[in-house]
Design a protein around this motif. Structure first.
Motif, PDB file in Angstrom:
ATOM      1  N   ALA A  34     168.654  61.611  29.830  1.00 38.60           N
ATOM      2  CA  ALA A  34     169.348  62.294  28.725  1.00 38.60           C
ATOM      3  C   ALA A  34     169.160  63.809  28.820  1.00 38.60           C
ATOM      4  O   ALA A  34     170.087  64.574  28.511  1.00 38.60           O
ATOM      5  CB  ALA A  34     168.826  61.781  27.384  1.00 38.60           C
TER       6      ALA A  34
ATOM      7  N   TYR B 251     180.817  65.905  19.167  1.00 38.28           N
ATOM      8  CA  TYR B 251     179.904  65.105  19.998  1.00 38.28           C
ATOM      9  C   TYR B 251     179.622  63.780  19.304  1.00 38.28           C
ATOM     10  O   TYR B 251     179.194  63.761  18.137  1.00 38.28           O
ATOM     11  CB  TYR B 251     178.590  65.874  20.241  1.00 38.28           C
TER      12      TYR B 251
ATOM     13  N   SER C 289     177.346  61.212  18.437  1.00 38.84           N
ATOM     14  CA  SER C 289     175.904  60.995  18.403  1.00 38.84           C
ATOM     15  C   SER C 289     175.627  59.623  17.790  1.00 38.84           C
ATOM     16  O   SER C 289     176.338  58.656  18.094  1.00 38.84           O
ATOM     17  CB  SER C 289     175.258  62.141  17.614  1.00 38.84           C
ATOM     18  N   THR C 290     174.657  59.530  16.933  1.00 34.11           N
ATOM     19  CA  THR C 290     174.304  58.241  16.324  1.00 34.11           C
ATOM     20  C   THR C 290     173.601  58.430  14.998  1.00 34.11           C
ATOM     21  O   THR C 290     172.980  59.488  14.767  1.00 34.11           O
ATOM     22  CB  THR C 290     173.365  57.448  17.252  1.00 34.11           C
TER      23      THR C 290
ATOM     24  N   ALA D 134     169.776  60.151  14.535  1.00 38.60           N
ATOM     25  CA  ALA D 134     169.472  61.149  15.574  1.00 38.60           C
ATOM     26  C   ALA D 134     168.441  62.165  15.079  1.00 38.60           C
ATOM     27  O   ALA D 134     167.815  62.859  15.887  1.00 38.60           O
ATOM     28  CB  ALA D 134     170.748  61.866  16.012  1.00 38.60           C
TER      29      ALA D 134
ATOM     30  N   LEU E 145     167.396  55.873  20.484  1.00 40.78           N
ATOM     31  CA  LEU E 145     168.355  56.875  20.007  1.00 40.78           C
ATOM     32  C   LEU E 145     167.862  58.303  20.221  1.00 40.78           C
ATOM     33  O   LEU E 145     168.621  59.259  19.998  1.00 40.78           O
ATOM     34  CB  LEU E 145     168.681  56.633  18.527  1.00 40.78           C
TER      35      LEU E 145
ATOM     36  N   GLN F   7     167.638  59.674  22.823  1.00 41.63           N
ATOM     37  CA  GLN F   7     168.551  60.269  23.824  1.00 41.63           C
ATOM     38  C   GLN F   7     169.558  61.193  23.133  1.00 41.63           C
ATOM     39  O   GLN F   7     169.869  62.272  23.619  1.00 41.63           O
ATOM     40  CB  GLN F   7     169.288  59.162  24.581  1.00 41.63           C
ATOM     41  N   HIS F   8     170.090  60.732  21.996  1.00 42.03           N
ATOM     42  CA  HIS F   8     171.050  61.571  21.259  1.00 42.03           C
ATOM     43  C   HIS F   8     170.349  62.755  20.571  1.00 42.03           C
ATOM     44  O   HIS F   8     170.933  63.829  20.451  1.00 42.03           O
ATOM     45  CB  HIS F   8     171.818  60.730  20.234  1.00 42.03           C
ATOM     46  N   THR F   9     169.112  62.545  20.119  1.00 43.75           N
ATOM     47  CA  THR F   9     168.345  63.645  19.514  1.00 43.75           C
ATOM     48  C   THR F   9     168.233  64.791  20.527  1.00 43.75           C
ATOM     49  O   THR F   9     168.450  65.968  20.193  1.00 43.75           O
ATOM     50  CB  THR F   9     166.923  63.159  19.135  1.00 43.75           C
TER      51      THR F   9
ATOM     52  N   GLU G  27     171.726  66.387  21.111  1.00 39.94           N
ATOM     53  CA  GLU G  27     172.095  67.202  19.923  1.00 39.94           C
ATOM     54  C   GLU G  27     171.360  68.544  19.961  1.00 39.94           C
ATOM     55  O   GLU G  27     171.945  69.591  19.670  1.00 39.94           O
ATOM     56  CB  GLU G  27     171.702  66.475  18.627  1.00 39.94           C
TER      57      GLU G  27
ATOM     58  N   ARG H 245     177.822  61.194  13.632  1.00 42.66           N
ATOM     59  CA  ARG H 245     176.763  60.176  13.724  1.00 42.66           C
ATOM     60  C   ARG H 245     177.218  58.878  13.064  1.00 42.66           C
ATOM     61  O   ARG H 245     177.113  58.718  11.853  1.00 42.66           O
ATOM     62  CB  ARG H 245     175.500  60.680  13.029  1.00 42.66           C
TER      63      ARG H 245
END
Ligand SMILES: NC(=O)c1ccc[n+]([C@@H]2O[C@H](COP(=O)([O-])OP(=O)(O)OC[C@H]3O[C@@H](n4cnc5c(N)ncnc54)[C@H](OP(=O)(O)O)[C@@H]3O)[C@@H](O)[C@H]2O)c1
Length: 290
Positions: free
Chosen positions: A84, A105, A107-108, A111, A119, A121-123, A126, A140
């Motif tokens: 990531a 973007y 994300s989730t 995040a 998750l 990975q998205h943090t 971001e 998200r």
């Protein structure tokens, strides 16, 4: 022109269909040009780029009014999330060089969580995209209703679905890909300043038990949810080929313990329109056709 990554997948495809329905120009960013042909026939411009190739992404993003950035899912990342970090650096470099007008973007939910989990990975992404100067929306969404595609066979054949979301009467923020794509297409066409977060879930929260009863109604047979004991997860995931199951287990714990939640909580999230029943119906039909 709107450049769309992940267009051959669930959410990216919905984003593009919504834009095309509004007569907006779309550039399909694909890693396999053969998969882009169907989009070219719908009137999209094609760009060839892998998510790991900063130069190709720069060309794909150049001249775009807005870019939709979707990172392919990695369910089994390394414990230090170096994949990531590398993707984040590639995206930052491509976006900084191409300098599109705006970025959305994907994300989730969760995040913003400080506890490590899948998750994260998205943090990481971001945070790195947060260093860019252009307007960025971090979209998200909750747990995808389409994750139930993994349950169609067992619901149909055995009338039993295994659940890692527990307890099975606990409501979970879920959302349909169609709602994510529609909202993302709307966001791409908005103008805003700086960086903002938009959190999105479905019309109401869904319990695992509701998934079972909805399958039962649609299939015309009894279907029940069976919780998988927490102490068996690690060996089960390893037996399925995962190298590092810890971050997936941490993510499931986060949903089950409630620390994976929207930053603005349920009261602050946008609500979609698509009900679970419609998603499950589509999943059942596509299995029947395949
Ligand atoms: N599932 C959930 O509950 C959930 C919840 C929140 C957020 N998310 C996030 O949503 C995203 C997944 O969205 P989705 O379900 O729409 O994805 P998807 O249907 O799995 O599609 C993945 C897309 O990424 C493309 N892709 C794969 N590898 C690539 C590469 N190396 N370079 C460029 N493109 C590549 C695929 O293209 P090909 O057709 O060429 O393979 C496809 O278009 C992930 O970031 C995930 O973390 C998921």
């Amino acid at each position: 022109m709107f450049a769309i990554t992940g267009i051959t997948g669930k959410v990216g495809g919905e984003v593009a269909r919504n834009l095309l329905a509004g007569n907006q120009p779309v550039r399909a960013v694909v890693r396999d040009l053969r998969k882009g042909e169907a989009w070219a026939q719908l009137g999209c411009d094609l760009a060839h780029a892998d998510i790991h190739d900063a130069g190709a992404l720069t060309s794909a993003f150049k001249g775009a009014e807005s870019v939709f950035v979707l990172v392919p899912p990695n369910f089994d990342p390394s414990p230090d999330f170096h994949e990531a970090r590398a993707t984040a650096a590639t995206l930052r470099s491509a976006l900084a060089a191409a300098h599109p007008g705006r970025v959305v973007y994907l994300s989730t939910i969760g995040a913003q969580a400080t506890q490590s989990n899948l998750l994260t990975q998205h943090t990481i992404i971001e945070q790195v995209l947060g260093e860019l100067s252009m307007p960025i929306t971090l979209l998200r969404p909750g747990w995808f209703m389409e994750n139930c595609s993994w349950d169609v066979a067992s619901a149909t054949n055995d009338g039993v679905i295994l659940s890692f979301l527990q307890p099975i009467d606990k409501p979970v923020p879920m959302v349909a890909a169609a709602d994510i794509g529609r909202v993302a297409a709307e966001l791409l066409q908005e103008t805003w300043k700086g960086h903002r977060v938009v959190e999105l879930e479905g019309p109401h929260r869904v319990t695992p038990n509701e998934i079972a009863t909805t399958f039962a109604d649609l299939l015309g047979r009894p279907v029940r949810m069976e919780p998988v004991p927490r102490e068996t997860w690690e060996s089960l995931f390893k037996s399925q080929g995962m190298k590092n199951p810890t971050s997936r287990i941490q993510m499931l714990d986060g949903f089950n313990e409630g620390w994976i939640e929207f930053e603005s909580s349920e009261s602050g999230s946008r609500k979609g329109r698509v009900a679970l029943e419609a998603v499950l119906q589509t999943l059942i039909e596509s299995r029947r056709k395949s």
